[in-house]
Design a protein around this motif. Structure first.
Motif, mmCIF file in Angstrom:
data_model
loop_
_atom_site.group_PDB
_atom_site.id
_atom_site.type_symbol
_atom_site.label_atom_id
_atom_site.label_comp_id
_atom_site.label_asym_id
_atom_site.label_seq_id
_atom_site.Cartn_x
_atom_site.Cartn_y
_atom_site.Cartn_z
ATOM 1 N N LEU A 78 0.834 -1.204 0.000
ATOM 2 C CA LEU A 78 0.000 0.000 0.000
ATOM 3 C C LEU A 78 0.868 1.253 0.000
ATOM 4 C CD1 LEU A 78 -2.729 1.469 0.301
ATOM 5 C CD2 LEU A 78 -2.514 1.160 2.787
ATOM 6 N N ILE A 79 1.946 1.229 0.793
ATOM 7 C CA ILE A 79 2.826 2.392 0.882
ATOM 8 C C ILE A 79 3.487 2.684 -0.459
ATOM 9 C CG2 ILE A 79 4.997 3.230 1.889
ATOM 10 C CD1 ILE A 79 4.209 1.837 4.490
ATOM 11 N N ILE A 80 4.017 1.658 -1.118
ATOM 12 C CA ILE A 80 4.699 1.900 -2.389
ATOM 13 C C ILE A 80 3.701 2.333 -3.461
ATOM 14 C CG2 ILE A 80 4.605 -0.505 -3.191
ATOM 15 C CD1 ILE A 80 7.296 -0.082 -4.523
ATOM 16 N N PHE A 81 2.465 1.828 -3.386
ATOM 17 C CA PHE A 81 1.451 2.261 -4.348
ATOM 18 C C PHE A 81 1.147 3.749 -4.176
ATOM 19 C CE2 PHE A 81 -2.960 3.080 -5.536
ATOM 20 C CZ PHE A 81 -2.979 2.600 -6.844
ATOM 21 N N LEU A 82 0.969 4.185 -2.938
ATOM 22 C CA LEU A 82 0.676 5.596 -2.690
ATOM 23 C C LEU A 82 1.879 6.482 -2.988
ATOM 24 C CD1 LEU A 82 -1.354 5.240 0.619
ATOM 25 C CD2 LEU A 82 -2.259 5.842 -1.636
ATOM 26 N N MET A 83 3.074 6.036 -2.602
ATOM 27 C CA MET A 83 4.272 6.819 -2.875
ATOM 28 C C MET A 83 4.502 6.952 -4.377
ATOM 29 S SD MET A 83 6.745 8.620 -1.723
ATOM 30 C CE MET A 83 6.931 8.238 0.022
ATOM 31 N N ALA A 139 9.338 3.301 -3.480
ATOM 32 C CA ALA A 139 8.928 4.551 -4.136
ATOM 33 C C ALA A 139 8.678 4.448 -5.639
ATOM 34 C CB ALA A 139 9.984 5.633 -3.878
ATOM 35 N N CYS A 140 9.229 3.476 -6.306
ATOM 36 C CA CYS A 140 9.139 3.405 -7.776
ATOM 37 C C CYS A 140 7.688 3.295 -8.234
ATOM 38 C CB CYS A 140 9.940 2.210 -8.282
ATOM 39 S SG CYS A 140 9.778 1.935 -10.068
ATOM 40 N N CYS A 283 18.921 -6.423 -3.927
ATOM 41 C CA CYS A 283 18.095 -6.173 -2.744
ATOM 42 C C CYS A 283 17.458 -4.791 -2.824
ATOM 43 C CB CYS A 283 18.941 -6.287 -1.472
ATOM 44 S SG CYS A 283 17.998 -5.960 0.043
ATOM 45 N N THR A 284 16.141 -4.729 -2.617
ATOM 46 C CA THR A 284 15.403 -3.470 -2.657
ATOM 47 C C THR A 284 15.021 -2.972 -1.264
ATOM 48 O OG1 THR A 284 13.252 -4.574 -2.876
ATOM 49 C CG2 THR A 284 14.445 -4.087 -4.913
#
Length: 344
Positions: A78-83, A139-140, A283-284
């Motif tokens: 959810l965080i990466i989707f919003l970011m 973030a991508c 590694c991400t």
């Protein structure tokens, strides 16, 4: 053979999964607020979208902190989707032009202070020296979509040197920009309407190809592993990253839960058992491995080091499973004899 037995043992003896975190009510409320706000503030729509996404991101990060550890992986998606949505929206509405890799090349030919050049310098070159490929994990805007696909358990890397496709993609993008710049005198690939159009079309092609590759290989991060040209500078800088995953060999029970959950197919136990940090440039820092470790043997640490790549390669019979993934199996006479993969 030993690793296969260990994986099979883990999959058959692991404890029952905890109840998944249900984010659907929050998603419904968010969509409702977004729809009403978009109508109420339609004269200031770009500003409202960015503010709404920033507030949503802050709430999502708070949820990640308070959520049980085993449910944090769902919150991270959810965080990466919003970011990703925030950064993509800001790029479109701010008029900064083309932020794709081609925008970097066009911008560098114009001036080294171009927004695309500054973005890549901070997020893709200098940043990874400290935090590794945290951009890819948190973030991508492409990974923001790919991580929502259903193929979260990768079966491993393809046999062969398919990762070289990213370098070919990088070279083709650079060559295309140089051709337009010097061959046709085209200077508008980074700015204005032309730069924005280039950005949107290129981003759309990335997304479509990324989804197609994910479906074919049944791997959400297949585009990141084999095709994405942005990984070229990211991998170079992250090879000297200070922030990495580290493991306590005394606590590790060699269950391989971390290796199975890793979206980038990193053989984390192989690093832990020899007392080395996870130095893989793949590694991400998504921290999925930390969240699933039953013994709390994994954590983050700051240190200057480097080391080899240790990646999990998919089993040979998994290479034909893409036939089933795009439903070509029914066209083959031997479709009923296609090998069955172990359930993960």
């Amino acid at each position: 053979m030993t690793e296969v037995v260990k994986e099979a043992s883990y999959m058959t003896t692991r404890a029952p999964q905890t109840k998944r975190l249900d984010l659907r009510p929050a998603l419904f409320i968010w969509i409702l607020v977004f729809a009403v706000g978009s109508l109420a503030f339609r004269d200031y729509l770009p500003t409202f979208i960015v503010i709404d996404l920033i507030i949503s991101e802050a709430l999502a990060i708070t949820l990640y902190v308070v959520a049980p550890r085993k449910q944090r992986n769902a919150v991270r998606r959810l965080i990466i989707f919003l970011m990703g949505a925030i950064l993509f929206s800001m790029t479109v509405f701010s008029g900064r032009g083309n932020m794709q890799i081609e925008g970097l090349f066009f911008g560098a030919l114009l001036t080294l202070t171009h927004p695309a050049v500054l973005h890549y310098t901070l997020a893709k070159i200098a940043g990874p020296l400290l935090f590794g490929r945290v951009w890819c994990g948190w973030a991508c805007w492409f990974a923001a979509l790919f991580d929502q696909l259903p193929y979260r358990r990768s079966k491993g890397r393809l046999h062969g040197r398919w990762g070289w496709l990213r370098y070919a993609h990088f070279a083709i993008s650079l060559g295309l920009v140089l051709l337009f710049w010097f061959g046709y005198g085209y200077r508008d690939g980074a700015n204005g309407v032309s730069g924005l159009l280039w950005f949107l079309v290129s981003a759309g092609l990335y997304i479509l190809s990324g989804i197609l590759i994910a479906v074919v290989l049944k791997d959400n991060r297949a585009f990141c592993k084999y095709v994405c040209p942005i990984n070229v500078p990211l991998k170079l800088s992250s090879s000297r990253a200070l922030l990495r995953i580290t493991g306590d060999a005394a606590k590790c029970n060699d269950c391989h839960a971390c290796a199975l959950i890793c979206p980038m197919d990193i053989q984390i136990p192989q690093y832990v058992t020899i007392g080395q940090r996870v130095t893989s440039t793949e590694c991400t820092l998504c921290m999925n491995c930390i969240n699933v470790c039953p013994k709390d043997a994994l954590s983050l640490s700051l240190k200057h080091d480097s080391g080899p790549e240790k990646l999990r390669v998919r089993k040979r019979h998994a290479d034909v499973d893409w036939l089933r993934g795009i439903k070509f199996g029914r066209l083959l006479r031997f479709k009923d004899n296609l090998p069955t993969l172990p359930v993960e």
